[in-house]
Write an enzyme that holds these catalytic residues in place. Structure first.
Site, short mmCIF file in Angstrom:
data_model
loop_
_atom_site.label_atom_id
_atom_site.label_comp_id
_atom_site.label_asym_id
_atom_site.label_seq_id
_atom_site.Cartn_x
_atom_site.Cartn_y
_atom_site.Cartn_z
N ARG A 164 -27.81 32.95 24.69
CA ARG A 164 -27.19 34.27 24.76
C ARG A 164 -28.28 35.33 24.68
O ARG A 164 -29.12 35.29 23.78
CB ARG A 164 -26.23 34.45 23.59
CG ARG A 164 -25.61 35.82 23.62
CD ARG A 164 -24.77 36.08 22.41
NE ARG A 164 -24.12 37.37 22.57
CZ ARG A 164 -23.85 38.18 21.57
NH1 ARG A 164 -24.12 37.84 20.34
NH2 ARG A 164 -23.26 39.33 21.81
N ARG A 220 -19.59 50.51 13.23
CA ARG A 220 -20.13 51.47 14.21
C ARG A 220 -19.12 52.59 14.47
O ARG A 220 -17.92 52.32 14.57
CB ARG A 220 -20.43 50.77 15.54
CG ARG A 220 -21.52 49.75 15.45
CD ARG A 220 -21.91 49.26 16.86
NE ARG A 220 -22.71 48.05 16.78
CZ ARG A 220 -22.37 46.90 17.36
NH1 ARG A 220 -21.27 46.80 18.09
NH2 ARG A 220 -23.15 45.85 17.22
N HIS A 253 -20.37 42.47 25.59
CA HIS A 253 -19.26 41.52 25.49
C HIS A 253 -18.86 40.98 26.86
O HIS A 253 -17.73 40.50 27.04
CB HIS A 253 -18.00 42.17 24.86
CG HIS A 253 -18.14 42.54 23.43
ND1 HIS A 253 -17.59 43.69 22.92
CD2 HIS A 253 -18.76 41.92 22.41
CE1 HIS A 253 -17.88 43.77 21.63
NE2 HIS A 253 -18.59 42.71 21.30
N GLU A 278 -16.87 32.50 23.89
CA GLU A 278 -18.11 32.93 24.54
C GLU A 278 -19.08 31.77 24.71
O GLU A 278 -19.78 31.68 25.72
CB GLU A 278 -18.76 34.05 23.71
CG GLU A 278 -17.98 35.35 23.81
CD GLU A 278 -18.37 36.38 22.76
OE1 GLU A 278 -17.95 36.22 21.60
OE2 GLU A 278 -19.09 37.32 23.09
N ASN A 315 -27.45 30.91 20.11
CA ASN A 315 -27.39 32.36 19.89
C ASN A 315 -28.36 32.63 18.74
O ASN A 315 -28.05 32.39 17.58
CB ASN A 315 -25.96 32.75 19.53
CG ASN A 315 -25.80 34.25 19.39
OD1 ASN A 315 -26.78 35.00 19.42
ND2 ASN A 315 -24.57 34.69 19.23
#
Ligand code: ADP
Length: 404
Positions: free
Chosen positions: A93, A243, A182, A386, A7
């Site tokens: 990713r 956010r 996601h 993940e 990642n």
């Protein structure tokens, strides 16, 4: 069968090395501050007794190429992977796959160019992901590499849920639509739910709540994503660490006129200075819970707003699905905060969702059911993974391409 998952961020590389025979993590780590004097590698290697041994190195790493070489070097010196030729594949990713990538994709020069074309849709996320791919692909073109997209799981969302009500031709020509994110996590926990419930995923209707620093809810019908709270970018939907989530778009025009801030400054305001941090000054949920318990009014307000928004999304997706077999909570907040789970599910008996307060509080780790005995809908806490999902999809993609 060894698979490396990468990642890549703009100045960091996060990685995990899996032995896919038994899905164990052989090594994992984070190389930070690439390009700066204070680069730091935090690495962990699995020992024979199953424990992870930590190692920290602080010598400067000038760029991602040197970073990749350094990681392979540490694999060799710690014995996790003696020779990189042993790698079956590398999984990367990638945040945004746009409308082009519906599934994990074997990396070629053409695929790299197509990912580059998606940059305008995800200017913050895709360039560093792409950098990681370019570096490893240039270094080791002989090792099969796969791009796994956060958006891919949501490509089954139907038009009524992915279009925005903008002038059609304009939205269409600029690819403005809901993509959702996601996806790797929602996919992992929905598969884990099916396995746990011993029912085919294709029969299950689920509401998956991924609550980390970023957060999104996904409505899953018959095993497929049919709606999700994040939109064209990860800014839409739930209130997150920094956010704003859903906001009247006119607020942005008003802010621009009133403050004279540029579009880039407003972009940063909504992405980095809003959400829980904007409301109460803190974005770590543990700290917010502690502050709220100590009577801090802003922390209480932030928590109230966070849980209320989440509850509304659960209600909305229950309405969209009609029947819900299970609500899933995952990621840092979802797996650990009994308070958030309790408040998000409070008074939802009308929707057949009834939590068992004791089971919810007692949940410590792993996968568990926390609904009341008389709750028609199950409520599951499922740890996400993940990286493992990316590793599994990498193997399937490489094997699929070999069989073609
Ligand atoms: P990321 O999106 O960065 O992968 P994580 O899934 O690790 O994030 O989630 C990070 C969030 O989880 C943080 O807000 C953190 O405070 C929260 N979290 C972790 N442990 C707990 C806990 N025990 N109680 C409440 N929140 C927690």
């Amino acid at each position: 069968m060894m698979v490396l998952v990468i990642n890549s961020g703009s100045s960091s590389i996060k990685y995990q090395l899996f032995n896919m025979k038994d899905r164990t993590v052989l090594a994992s780590g984070l190389l930070e501050q690439i390009g700066e004097k204070a680069s730091r590698l935090k690495h962990r290697t699995r020992q024979e007794n199953g424990e992870m041994e930590a190692l920290v190195q602080t010598d400067p790493v000038t760029d991602h190429i040197k970073g990749f070489d350094k990681i392979l070097g540490v694999f060799a010196s710690t014995g996790a992977l003696k020779d990189s030729d042993e790698l079956f594949g590398i999984g990367h990713r990638v945040v945004h796959g746009g409308e082009t990538f519906h599934k994990p994709t074997l990396i070629t020069s053409a695929v790299i160019e197509t990912i580059r074309e998606q940059i305008p849709l995800a200017p913050l996320h895709n360039p560093p992901n792409l950098l990681g791919i370019e570096v490893t692909f240039a270094r080791r073109p002989d090792i099969p590499q796969v791009a796994v997209f956060d958006t891919a799981f949501h490509q089954t969302i139907p038009p009524q849920a992915y279009w925005y009500a903008l002038p059609y031709e304009l939205a269409d020509s600029l690819h403005i639509r809901r993509y959702g994110f996601h996806g790797t996590s929602h996919q992992y926990v929905t598969k884990a739910a099916a396995q746990y419930l011993q029912r085919p995923l294709e029969e299950l209707n689920l509401i998956s709540c991924h609550l980390g620093n970023g957060a999104s809810v996904c409505a899953v019908r018959d095993g497929k994503s049919v709606d999700t709270s994040m939109g064209m970018t990860p800014l839409e939907g739930l209130i997150m660490g920094t956010r704003s989530g859903d906001i009247d778009p006119a607020v942005i025009f008003y802010l621009s006129r009133k403050t004279g801030k540029s579009l880039d400054e407003l972009d940063a305001l909504l992405n980095k200075e809003s959400g829980m941090k904007g409301i109460c000054g803190v974005n770590d949920m543990r700290e917010i819970e502690d502050l709220a318990a100590a009577g801090n009014e802003r922390a209480r307000l932030a928590l109230d707003m966070y849980c209320y928004r989440l509850k509304k999304y659960i209600g909305m997706y229950a309405a969209a699905l009609g029947r819900v077999d299970a609500v899933i909570f995952t990621a840092g907040v979802g797996e650990n905060s009994d308070l958030v789970r309790a408040r998000a599910c409070a008074d939802l008996s009308l929707l057949s969702i009834i939590l068992d307060e004791q089971k919810n509080k007692e949940h410590a780790s792993g996968l568990s059911e926390i609904q009341a005995k008389d709750s028609p809908t199950k409520v599951l806490v499922i740890p996400t993974n993940e990286e493992l999902e990316i590793a599994e999809q990498t193997v399937l993609c490489i094997q699929g391409s070999e069989n073609n």
